[in-house]
Scaffold this motif. Structure first.
Motif, mmCIF file in Angstrom:
data_model
loop_
_atom_site.group_PDB
_atom_site.id
_atom_site.type_symbol
_atom_site.label_atom_id
_atom_site.label_comp_id
_atom_site.label_asym_id
_atom_site.label_seq_id
_atom_site.Cartn_x
_atom_site.Cartn_y
_atom_site.Cartn_z
ATOM 1 N N GLN A 117 0.838 -1.213 0.000
ATOM 2 C CA GLN A 117 0.000 0.000 0.000
ATOM 3 C C GLN A 117 0.872 1.262 0.000
ATOM 4 O OE1 GLN A 117 -2.544 0.264 3.429
ATOM 5 N NE2 GLN A 117 -3.485 2.200 2.803
ATOM 6 N N ALA A 118 1.944 1.229 0.786
ATOM 7 C CA ALA A 118 2.833 2.386 0.861
ATOM 8 C C ALA A 118 3.555 2.622 -0.462
ATOM 9 C CB ALA A 118 3.842 2.193 1.985
ATOM 10 N N GLN A 119 3.952 1.529 -1.124
ATOM 11 C CA GLN A 119 4.660 1.667 -2.399
ATOM 12 C C GLN A 119 3.759 2.292 -3.460
ATOM 13 O OE1 GLN A 119 7.933 1.114 -2.793
ATOM 14 N NE2 GLN A 119 7.627 2.057 -4.807
ATOM 15 N N ALA A 120 2.488 1.862 -3.501
ATOM 16 C CA ALA A 120 1.541 2.426 -4.477
ATOM 17 C C ALA A 120 1.297 3.904 -4.203
ATOM 18 C CB ALA A 120 0.230 1.644 -4.420
ATOM 19 N N ALA A 121 1.169 4.265 -2.918
ATOM 20 C CA ALA A 121 0.926 5.671 -2.566
ATOM 21 C C ALA A 121 2.159 6.523 -2.867
ATOM 22 C CB ALA A 121 0.561 5.775 -1.082
ATOM 23 N N ARG A 122 3.355 5.956 -2.629
ATOM 24 C CA ARG A 122 4.594 6.708 -2.904
ATOM 25 C C ARG A 122 4.765 6.960 -4.402
ATOM 26 N NH1 ARG A 122 9.644 8.183 -1.011
ATOM 27 N NH2 ARG A 122 11.374 7.790 -2.459
ATOM 28 N N GLU A 123 4.309 6.016 -5.213
ATOM 29 C CA GLU A 123 4.412 6.195 -6.666
ATOM 30 C C GLU A 123 3.609 7.411 -7.125
ATOM 31 O OE1 GLU A 123 5.979 5.415 -10.310
ATOM 32 O OE2 GLU A 123 6.462 4.412 -8.414
ATOM 33 N N LYS A 124 2.460 7.625 -6.514
ATOM 34 C CA LYS A 124 1.651 8.811 -6.841
ATOM 35 C C LYS A 124 2.379 10.090 -6.442
ATOM 36 C CE LYS A 124 -2.835 6.489 -6.388
ATOM 37 N NZ LYS A 124 -4.125 6.446 -5.637
#
Length: 700
Positions: free
Chosen positions: A212-219
């Motif tokens: 979840q953190a990786q997906a949010a960081r990509e944004k």
């Protein structure tokens, strides 16, 4: 307490002027109290429910558990000075948010994590948009039952049409809320179980949150790349981007209002506050980050647009944004310094009154306490003691460089009540007290009923009137009788008409003559009266201004019931005069213009307008039918009903006249379990049947 002395203009990079804004009960004051504690400004956390907060210092605020007046303070964090204004969330006191945002550089917008964007959240957001104030968001109350972080963020997109970028994710929620994930630094903060929240652990991101953190960081990286070319090159080349580079890019996007960084926590449970304070430094602007404020030149530079730069050496230019009568310090005027250095003993010019004001004392404010200082510099917010002529929204500037900053627009009162002194002793005290209240609070107004001669106090809502009456009785020790609250209507016209006004008298042995011909027509925009000069012959601009001013003054009393006129365009068709004395000519035109408007209104057809409010009710499902049935008796237009966190949310438009006393009625219907919020929507034509009742004096 350390004092940060500003010696050079570069030190303004370490200054922040911010406001904390939100819907009522979102947790603004609780957040401010935590900020003051963690920055060392206070040594004990005040609690709203205990009535012992530093920022809510008024007796009424402590009794009701709400913020009524904006309170200012200063604290220090990581060698930065942060000037904070804690603002009210109740719609009746929205004027405090308006004038605060006018002088602030940035804002923290607090949202209740259970409710997301609420009605007054939308209002304060639009106010911040109006003044182009960069913001960060804090999703609060992550420990409460029913909290939904993603829903709250999505409501910012749906309702505010903004672009929130989550820089944090919560670890757990409700009773299991433990901490937050920092997506920029790629680490997590877990709070210890101590009462103050001062101690927390910095740990790697928990494994169950990695994806979840990786997906949010990509944004985050995508937005940072859009804002900064260097980051874009590294992003496309799939190179490592440092946290400092990300912050720099996101700061740029935040200041240009392209994004709004989002953080989360629980102010009441002391989790996540320190990170928000740091975010103020990382993402919100200092005085040097914003463009110079634009002012209108006066004197030799009249009509020219001038820039007031944030520079200590430039001519002084300040804006008065709040007045307050302090029982010990005296008459305080809160000011924002936009350019120059203001020292005690100097004279400034009030460019509305064109009168001189001597600066007797300069103060720094911490809630209700004051600290005298020898000077205030560009970028500072402080107060001046003892100004005589200055009102809210006035510009004070160096006499040799007169300029006028854009003033502050205030909403008009929508509800009123008759107020009268209990004895002749209270009569003089009441007049003086009402003058003080009106200076302090431009959203309240005083008028006189022409038929009865009674004094009428007008405000933004029932709570506003209650607070004003309490202040009159308790703070100013004036005993008064009051009547029931009444709605303030407006008047408009239905058809085009013309009117002529003539002033023909002999004054001081000289004949004075003026003739004014006006045309009025309905204006669908429902703005205040609009004036346009259609008279093509040459006449001094000053005399046209006199006619316009007379018409505007006359627009405060319509033909039906003496309410203010709305939605009318006035065209000047002809203006002629005889006489040589300039003052007499102005007087003649003033009288003729007022008469012309009255005659035009008589020749037209007037109509009453009533204030319509947006109403949002949150109720348990079992009371939905009763609440809806009650709304039907109030001429409500229901816009929708939806389920949110196991509660029914009703949105409706309701005339204000049917909302007087609604709080008591709703409590009765729902056994005290339903709540509501309301905000002004518009003035709309009143149905003929209701209009006849109002005109005949019947109760609706």
């Amino acid at each position: 307490m350390p004092t940060l002395q500003i010696k050079t203009i570069e030190d303004l990079e370490h200054t922040r002027n911010i406001g904390i804004i939100a819907h009522i009960d979102a947790g603004k004051t609780t957040l401010t109290e935590r900020i003051l504690f963690y920055t060392g400004r206070s040594h004990k956390m005040g609690e709203v429910h205990e009535g012992n907060t530093i920022m809510d210092w008024m007796e009424q605020e402590q009794e009701r558990g709400i913020t009524i007046t904006a309170a200012a303070t200063t604290c220090f964090w990581k060698k930065h000075r942060i000037n904070i204004i804690d603002t009210p969330g109740h719609v009746d006191f929205t004027v405090e948010v308006e004038r605060s945002l006018r002088v602030l550089d940035g804002a923290i917008v607090v949202f209740d994590g259970v409710s997301g964007v609420e009605p007054q959240s939308e209002t304060v957001w639009r106010q911040a948009d109006k003044y182009h104030v960069p913001r960060i968001c804090f999703i609060n109350k992550m420990d409460r039952i029913g909290v939904d972080f993603q829903m709250s963020v999505q409501s910012i997109v749906n309702k505010l049409k903004a672009t929130p970028i989550c820089l944090q994710l919560p670890i757990g929620s409700e009773a299991d809320f433990q901490g937050v994930i920092d997506l920029v630094e790629q680490q997590a903060f877990i709070w210890d179980q101590d009462e103050t929240g001062e101690n927390y652990s910095t740990v790697p991101i928990p494994e169950e949150y990695t994806q979840q953190a990786q997906a949010a960081r990509e944004k985050i990286l995508e937005k940072a790349a859009e804002a900064d070319d260097t980051v874009m090159q590294k992003y496309l080349a799939e190179e490592t981007i440092s946290p400092e580079e990300i912050k720099t890019a996101l700061r740029k996007a935040t200041l240009s209002l392209q994004i709004t960084p989002v953080f989360c926590g629980s102010a009441f449970k002391n989790k996540g506050v320190q990170q928000v304070i740091s975010a103020v430094l990382d993402y919100l602007p200092g005085p040097l980050d914003l463009p110079p404020i634009e002012a209108e030149g006066l004197g030799k530079k009249k009509g020219k647009k001038l820039l007031c730069h944030t520079n200590f050496e430039h001519p002084v230019c300040t804006l008065a944004f709040k007045l307050m009568e302090d029982p010990f310090a005296g008459h305080l005027t809160y000011i924002r310094i936009y350019s120059g250095t203001l020292k005690t003993g100097v004279q400034l010019t009030n460019t509305r009154e064109f009168k001189k004001e001597r600066i007797q004392k300069l103060l720094k404010i911490h809630s209700k306490s004051r600290e005298e200082v020898p000077f205030l510099k560009a970028g500072d917010i402080g107060a001046v003691l003892g100004l005589k002529w200055t009102k809210t929204g006035d510009t004070l500037c160096q006499t040799s460089h007169p300029v006028s900053l854009e003033s502050i627009a205030f909403p008009e009162p929508v509800i009123s009540m008759v107020i009268e002194p209990k004895s002749s002793v209270d009569q003089k005290k009441l007049i003086k007290t009402l003058e003080i209240l009106q200076k302090e609070d431009p959203s309240c107004a005083i008028s006189s009923d022409t038929e009865t001669g009674q004094t009428v106090l007008m405000g933004m809502g029932e709570l506003h009137l209650e607070v004003l009456i309490h202040r009159i009785i308790q703070d100013h020790k004036v005993q008064v009788n009051t009547g029931p609250p009444k709605v303030s209507y407006r008047e408009t016209i239905l058809k085009t008409a013309e009117g002529t006004g003539v002033f023909d008298k002999e004054i001081g042995g000289q004949k004075q003559f003026a003739r004014v011909v006006l045309k009025i027509e309905p204006d669908k925009s429902m703005e205040h009266l609009v004036f346009e000069n259609k008279f093509k012959e040459t006449i001094q601009d000053e005399l046209i201004a006199v006619i316009k001013k007379s018409i505007e003054d006359s627009s405060y009393a319509g033909m039906l019931m003496g309410y203010r006129l709305l939605g009318i365009k006035v065209f000047l068709l002809k203006a002629e005069y005889l006489g040589e004395n300039e003052e007499a000519i102005r007087t003649s035109f003033k009288a003729a213009a007022a008469q012309a408007l009255r005659n035009a209104l008589t020749n037209s057809k007037s109509q009453l307008l009533e204030p319509i409010f947006n109403l949002e009710i949150v109720t348990p499902d079992e009371f939905l039918g009763d609440v809806m049935g009650d709304l039907n008796t109030r001429r409500a237009k229901v816009e929708g009903v939806h389920l949110q966190n196991h509660l029914q949310v009703i949105k409706a438009q309701v005339p204000l006249v049917h909302l007087v006393g609604y709080a008591t009625e709703l409590r009765s219907i729902s056994q005290g379990r339903a709540s509501f919020s309301m905000q002004m929507r518009e003035y709309a034509p009143m149905p003929d049947k209701i209009s006849k009742q109002v005109l005949s004096g019947e109760n609706i």
